[in-house]
Design a protein around this motif. Structure first.
Motif, PDB file in Angstrom:
ATOM      1  N   SER A   1       0.839  -1.188   0.000  1.00 23.23           N
ATOM      2  CA  SER A   1       0.000   0.000   0.000  1.00 23.23           C
ATOM      3  C   SER A   1       0.871   1.232   0.000  1.00 23.23           C
ATOM      4  O   SER A   1       2.039   1.196   0.397  1.00 23.23           O
ATOM      5  CB  SER A   1      -0.902   0.025   1.237  1.00 23.23           C
ATOM      6  OG  SER A   1      -0.118   0.224   2.407  1.00 23.23           O
TER       7      SER A   1
ATOM      8  N   SER B   1      -2.410   4.469   3.963  1.00 17.76           N
ATOM      9  CA  SER B   1      -3.568   3.785   3.377  1.00 17.76           C
ATOM     10  C   SER B   1      -4.199   2.746   4.284  1.00 17.76           C
ATOM     11  O   SER B   1      -5.089   2.011   3.865  1.00 17.76           O
ATOM     12  CB  SER B   1      -3.170   3.126   2.049  1.00 17.76           C
ATOM     13  OG  SER B   1      -2.754   4.089   1.115  1.00 17.76           O
TER      14      SER B   1
ATOM     15  N   LEU C   1      -3.653  -2.856  -1.084  1.00 21.64           N
ATOM     16  CA  LEU C   1      -4.570  -2.016  -0.320  1.00 21.64           C
ATOM     17  C   LEU C   1      -4.545  -0.615  -0.923  1.00 21.64           C
ATOM     18  O   LEU C   1      -3.524   0.077  -0.862  1.00 21.64           O
ATOM     19  CB  LEU C   1      -4.151  -1.988   1.152  1.00 21.64           C
ATOM     20  CG  LEU C   1      -5.006  -1.145   2.084  1.00 21.64           C
ATOM     21  CD1 LEU C   1      -6.458  -1.635   2.111  1.00 21.64           C
ATOM     22  CD2 LEU C   1      -4.413  -1.165   3.501  1.00 21.64           C
TER      23      LEU C   1
ATOM     24  N   ARG D   1      -6.162   3.187  -1.206  1.00 22.35           N
ATOM     25  CA  ARG D   1      -6.982   4.233  -0.606  1.00 22.35           C
ATOM     26  C   ARG D   1      -6.943   5.457  -1.511  1.00 22.35           C
ATOM     27  O   ARG D   1      -5.976   5.666  -2.249  1.00 22.35           O
ATOM     28  CB  ARG D   1      -6.426   4.603   0.772  1.00 22.35           C
ATOM     29  CG  ARG D   1      -7.287   5.602   1.538  1.00 22.35           C
ATOM     30  CD  ARG D   1      -6.657   5.953   2.876  1.00 22.35           C
ATOM     31  NE  ARG D   1      -7.572   6.742   3.701  1.00 22.35           N
ATOM     32  CZ  ARG D   1      -7.274   7.206   4.912  1.00 22.35           C
ATOM     33  NH1 ARG D   1      -6.078   6.961   5.437  1.00 22.35           N
ATOM     34  NH2 ARG D   1      -8.169   7.908   5.591  1.00 22.35           N
TER      35      ARG D   1
ATOM     36  N   TYR E   1      -9.713   0.470   0.316  1.00 24.65           N
ATOM     37  CA  TYR E   1      -9.764   0.862   1.725  1.00 24.65           C
ATOM     38  C   TYR E   1     -11.157   1.318   2.139  1.00 24.65           C
ATOM     39  O   TYR E   1     -11.657   0.935   3.207  1.00 24.65           O
ATOM     40  CB  TYR E   1      -8.750   1.976   1.976  1.00 24.65           C
ATOM     41  CG  TYR E   1      -8.840   2.598   3.345  1.00 24.65           C
ATOM     42  CD1 TYR E   1      -8.181   2.040   4.440  1.00 24.65           C
ATOM     43  CD2 TYR E   1      -9.597   3.760   3.559  1.00 24.65           C
ATOM     44  CE1 TYR E   1      -8.262   2.614   5.693  1.00 24.65           C
ATOM     45  CE2 TYR E   1      -9.686   4.338   4.814  1.00 24.65           C
ATOM     46  CZ  TYR E   1      -9.015   3.763   5.883  1.00 24.65           C
ATOM     47  OH  TYR E   1      -9.111   4.331   7.123  1.00 24.65           O
TER      48      TYR E   1
END
Length: 262
Positions: A36, A40, A103, A105, A173
């Motif tokens: 990530s 995040s 991941l 975000r 996320y």
């Protein structure tokens, strides 16, 4: 601390874990990363993975603060296969990590979270729950930030993973925050590690899961202090990664990721 809130990454103290966590045997786990961009939610998701699977996660960074906070796989050699996933913030093709949980975000929120982490320690004494002040956001350290550089780094991480040819599991996320049980189901299936994690639901998601979070409430939008042209590169990489995700996994990033810069 039994409590991890789905708002932000925080340290998980082992004194009140929801279950027993252990290291695997040498060579037990494949070299899977939890990759990530900083800010995040990697630490929070690591905690959730440990609780759901019963095994410690590792890291390429060896962060002493996280180790003391309960992440006992932090100092393990991740190539030994004793940790179930390994935290990473960059994509390097030569690194012996193959498959990955990605991941993702909203980069605007990730940049803001990382700025809070770096600048919020003086407010609370904790870089995981602190929040930068209005003076911080009015200062050159925010207003003169090179958002184009951070956008390139964000793009290189996720494009590198998606184009690597390895097996990837994109986790959004914001969807994880909205329904962590559903997203964790995807993760444990991807890791092919089944445990009796349903018995931990109340501990993880019950009334006691509202402590130790960085407040998301703010009376101002820090990006209002940034000239729109400095943010155009961020919108551009969001569109590119969304297109790549659509091509490789049949999904797109939420439309809310893009900011109206007109």
């Amino acid at each position: 601390m039994k409590v991890i809130n789905a708002i932000l990454p925080i340290v998980a103290y082992t004194q009140e874990r929801c279950g027993t966590i252990k290291l695997g045997e040498k060579g037990q786990f494949a070299p899977v990363s939890l990759s990530s961009y900083p800010g995040s939610g990697n630490t929070w998701v690591r905690y959730m993975i440990e609780e759901f699977t019963g095994y410690y996660t590792g890291s390429v960074f060896h962060d002493g603060k996280l180790y003391r906070g309960g992440f006992k796989g932090e100092y393990e050699d991740y190539t030994d296969g004793k940790v179930i996933v390994t935290k990473a913030h960059t994509f390097r093709s030569e690194r012996p990590l193959t498959d990955a949980i990605m991941l993702i975000r909203n980069p605007y929120d990730a940049f803001l979270s990382e700025f809070n982490r770096v600048n919020g320690v003086g407010v609370t004494g904790n870089d995981h729950t602190g929040k930068a002040s209005l003076d911080d956001f009015l200062s050159p350290k925010w207003t003169d930030m090179n958002f184009g550089k951070y956008a390139v780094r964000w793009y290189r991480l996720y494009s590198g993973l998606l184009e690597s040819g390895h097996k990837m599991l994109p986790i959004i996320y914001e969807e994880m925050k909205a329904d962590p049980k559903q997203e964790m189901e995807k993760i444990v299936n991807f890791l092919d590690t089944r445990t009796d994690y349903e018995s931990k639901y109340e501990c993880l998601f019950g009334d006691n899961s509202k402590r130790f979070k960085r407040s998301s409430e703010r009376e101002f939008d820090p990006y209002d202090f940034i000239d729109n042209e400095k943010l155009e590169a961020v919108n551009e990489v969001i569109i590119k990664i969304s297109e790549t995700l659509n091509r490789t996994h049949g999904i797109t990033l939420p439309e809310t990721y893009l900011r109206n810069l007109h």
